[in-house]
Write a protein that holds these residues in place. Structure first.
Motif, mmCIF file in Angstrom:
data_model
loop_
_atom_site.group_PDB
_atom_site.id
_atom_site.type_symbol
_atom_site.label_atom_id
_atom_site.label_comp_id
_atom_site.label_asym_id
_atom_site.label_seq_id
_atom_site.Cartn_x
_atom_site.Cartn_y
_atom_site.Cartn_z
ATOM 1 N N ASN A 1 10.920 -5.774 27.624
ATOM 2 C CA ASN A 1 9.833 -6.095 26.679
ATOM 3 C C ASN A 1 9.462 -4.871 25.844
ATOM 4 O O ASN A 1 9.251 -4.984 24.629
ATOM 5 N N ASP A 2 9.374 -3.706 26.503
ATOM 6 C CA ASP A 2 9.061 -2.471 25.771
ATOM 7 C C ASP A 2 10.134 -2.177 24.729
ATOM 8 O O ASP A 2 9.830 -1.793 23.593
ATOM 9 N N ALA A 3 11.402 -2.364 25.113
ATOM 10 C CA ALA A 3 12.506 -2.111 24.189
ATOM 11 C C ALA A 3 12.461 -3.087 23.015
ATOM 12 O O ALA A 3 12.666 -2.690 21.860
ATOM 13 N N GLU A 4 12.188 -4.344 23.303
ATOM 14 C CA GLU A 4 12.110 -5.352 22.233
ATOM 15 C C GLU A 4 10.960 -5.025 21.283
ATOM 16 O O GLU A 4 11.109 -5.118 20.049
ATOM 17 N N ASN A 5 9.820 -4.622 21.841
ATOM 18 C CA ASN A 5 8.674 -4.245 20.999
ATOM 19 C C ASN A 5 8.994 -3.015 20.153
ATOM 20 O O ASN A 5 8.641 -2.954 18.972
ATOM 21 N N ASN A 6 9.667 -2.047 20.754
ATOM 22 C CA ASN A 6 10.035 -0.837 20.015
ATOM 23 C C ASN A 6 11.014 -1.169 18.900
ATOM 24 O O ASN A 6 10.895 -0.677 17.775
ATOM 25 N N LYS A 7 11.990 -2.032 19.208
ATOM 26 C CA LYS A 7 12.983 -2.450 18.220
ATOM 27 C C LYS A 7 12.284 -3.128 17.027
ATOM 28 O O LYS A 7 12.551 -2.779 15.869
ATOM 29 N N SER A 8 11.369 -4.034 17.318
ATOM 30 C CA SER A 8 10.643 -4.738 16.248
ATOM 31 C C SER A 8 9.822 -3.759 15.413
ATOM 32 O O SER A 8 9.773 -3.855 14.181
ATOM 33 N N LYS A 9 9.182 -2.817 16.094
ATOM 34 C CA LYS A 9 8.362 -1.816 15.402
ATOM 35 C C LYS A 9 9.224 -0.956 14.471
ATOM 36 O O LYS A 9 8.862 -0.706 13.319
ATOM 37 N N LEU A 10 10.371 -0.510 14.961
ATOM 38 C CA LEU A 10 11.252 0.331 14.143
ATOM 39 C C LEU A 10 11.806 -0.430 12.939
ATOM 40 O O LEU A 10 11.907 0.127 11.837
ATOM 41 N N ILE A 11 12.159 -1.689 13.139
ATOM 42 C CA ILE A 11 12.659 -2.515 12.018
ATOM 43 C C ILE A 11 11.552 -2.707 10.985
ATOM 44 O O ILE A 11 11.790 -2.587 9.774
ATOM 45 N N GLU A 12 10.342 -2.965 11.464
ATOM 46 C CA GLU A 12 9.217 -3.151 10.534
ATOM 47 C C GLU A 12 8.952 -1.859 9.752
ATOM 48 O O GLU A 12 8.725 -1.901 8.536
ATOM 49 N N GLU A 13 8.986 -0.720 10.441
ATOM 50 C CA GLU A 13 8.783 0.566 9.762
ATOM 51 C C GLU A 13 9.866 0.793 8.703
ATOM 52 O O GLU A 13 9.567 1.248 7.596
ATOM 53 N N ALA A 14 11.119 0.489 9.045
ATOM 54 C CA ALA A 14 12.221 0.675 8.090
ATOM 55 C C ALA A 14 12.053 -0.245 6.885
ATOM 56 O O ALA A 14 12.243 0.187 5.728
ATOM 57 N N ASN A 15 11.709 -1.502 7.128
ATOM 58 C CA ASN A 15 11.496 -2.438 6.017
ATOM 59 C C ASN A 15 10.333 -1.991 5.132
ATOM 60 O O ASN A 15 10.408 -2.082 3.904
ATOM 61 N N ASN A 16 9.278 -1.493 5.735
ATOM 62 C CA ASN A 16 8.138 -0.994 4.952
ATOM 63 C C ASN A 16 8.551 0.207 4.105
ATOM 64 O O ASN A 16 8.148 0.315 2.943
ATOM 65 N N TYR A 17 9.339 1.076 4.685
ATOM 66 C CA TYR A 17 9.806 2.253 3.943
ATOM 67 C C TYR A 17 10.642 1.818 2.735
ATOM 68 O O TYR A 17 10.433 2.285 1.612
ATOM 69 N N ILE A 18 11.578 0.893 2.982
ATOM 70 C CA ILE A 18 12.445 0.385 1.906
ATOM 71 C C ILE A 18 11.602 -0.276 0.810
ATOM 72 O O ILE A 18 11.801 -0.024 -0.381
ATOM 73 N N ASN A 19 10.642 -1.102 1.232
ATOM 74 C CA ASN A 19 9.816 -1.814 0.251
ATOM 75 C C ASN A 19 8.895 -0.870 -0.513
ATOM 76 O O ASN A 19 8.650 -1.074 -1.710
ATOM 77 N N ASN A 20 8.394 0.157 0.148
ATOM 78 C CA ASN A 20 7.549 1.140 -0.547
ATOM 79 C C ASN A 20 8.335 1.902 -1.606
ATOM 80 O O ASN A 20 7.779 2.316 -2.622
ATOM 81 N N LYS A 21 9.626 2.097 -1.367
ATOM 82 C CA LYS A 21 10.495 2.761 -2.348
ATOM 83 C C LYS A 21 10.913 1.800 -3.478
ATOM 84 O O LYS A 21 11.488 2.229 -4.471
ATOM 85 N N GLN A 22 10.665 0.514 -3.271
ATOM 86 C CA GLN A 22 10.982 -0.551 -4.235
ATOM 87 C C GLN A 22 12.479 -0.637 -4.540
ATOM 88 O O GLN A 22 12.899 -1.059 -5.619
ATOM 89 N N TRP A 23 13.277 -0.262 -3.535
ATOM 90 C CA TRP A 23 14.723 -0.281 -3.748
ATOM 91 C C TRP A 23 15.286 -1.675 -4.006
ATOM 92 O O TRP A 23 16.153 -1.826 -4.883
ATOM 93 N N PRO A 24 14.834 -2.732 -3.277
ATOM 94 C CA PRO A 24 15.416 -4.053 -3.575
ATOM 95 C C PRO A 24 15.173 -4.484 -5.029
ATOM 96 O O PRO A 24 16.091 -4.988 -5.698
#
Length: 193
Positions: free
Chosen positions: A130-153
């Protein structure tokens, strides 16, 4: 200051001072002091003539059944619930109450056996997953936020992205792919770009 003694019935024949040992309302010994005793009266409540034993570490001296005795004293120490591992500080004299222990669990995945904490391997494995799944979700969300903040898409869709940003965008997308591919039963976390 004139000191007196009490008669066989425990009363003063004359007024005067007497050295006595005193307990609080719980019967715990709090020290000795001089008390003024009026003629025809005895010691005040909670005062005794017989000397208590020497103090022992981790024990409180108390008056019980007309005698001095020792009781466990864990005041100020932390005790742990044997049901849910919650903790609280001991505020009263005596052994740990039922359902509590002075032994600290070393893991949130332990349960009380009656005399010690025992690791529950299945709960530990499930908790770590559960901790690993939560960490995985958190890291993916952080990466998506970073990408979206850069407006790369948006920049890519409008063909307004620089080659350097395009390269970074691809590295972040690869990072997200690597996170999605992780086996949460034995995770090996990739480095952020």
């Amino acid at each position: 200051m004139e000191y007196i003694t009490l008669n066989e019935q425990g009363f003063a024949d004359v007024s005067g001072w007497i050295n006595c040992h005193v307990v609080n309302y719980d019967g715990e010994y709090i020290g000795q002091r001089d008390e003024y005793i009026s003629a025809t009266t005895g010691l005040p409540a909670g005062a005794y003539l017989d000397k208590p034993p020497k103090a022992k570490k981790g024990m409180a001296i108390v008056r019980k059944g007309g005698e001095w005795a020792f009781e466990e004293d864990h005041r100020g120490e932390v005790i742990f619930s044997t049901k849910d591992q919650s903790s609280k500080i001991v505020e009263t004299i005596g052994s740990a109450p039922d359902g509590y222990t002075l032994i600290k669990p070393s893991s949130i995945y332990e349960s009380w056996s009656g005399s010690e904490w025992v690791l529950d391997e299945a709960a530990k494995e499930e908790g770590e997953k559960n901790d690993a799944e939560n960490n995985k979700s958190k890291l993916i969300e952080e990466a998506n936020n970073y990408i979206n903040n850069k407006q790369w898409p948006s920049k890519l869709a409008l063909n307004r992205i620089s080659d350097e940003d395009k390269k970074l965008f691809i590295e972040w997308l690869d990072y997200i792919d690597n996170l999605n591919d992780i086996d949460i039963s034995s995770p090996s976390w990739p480095e952020k770009p």
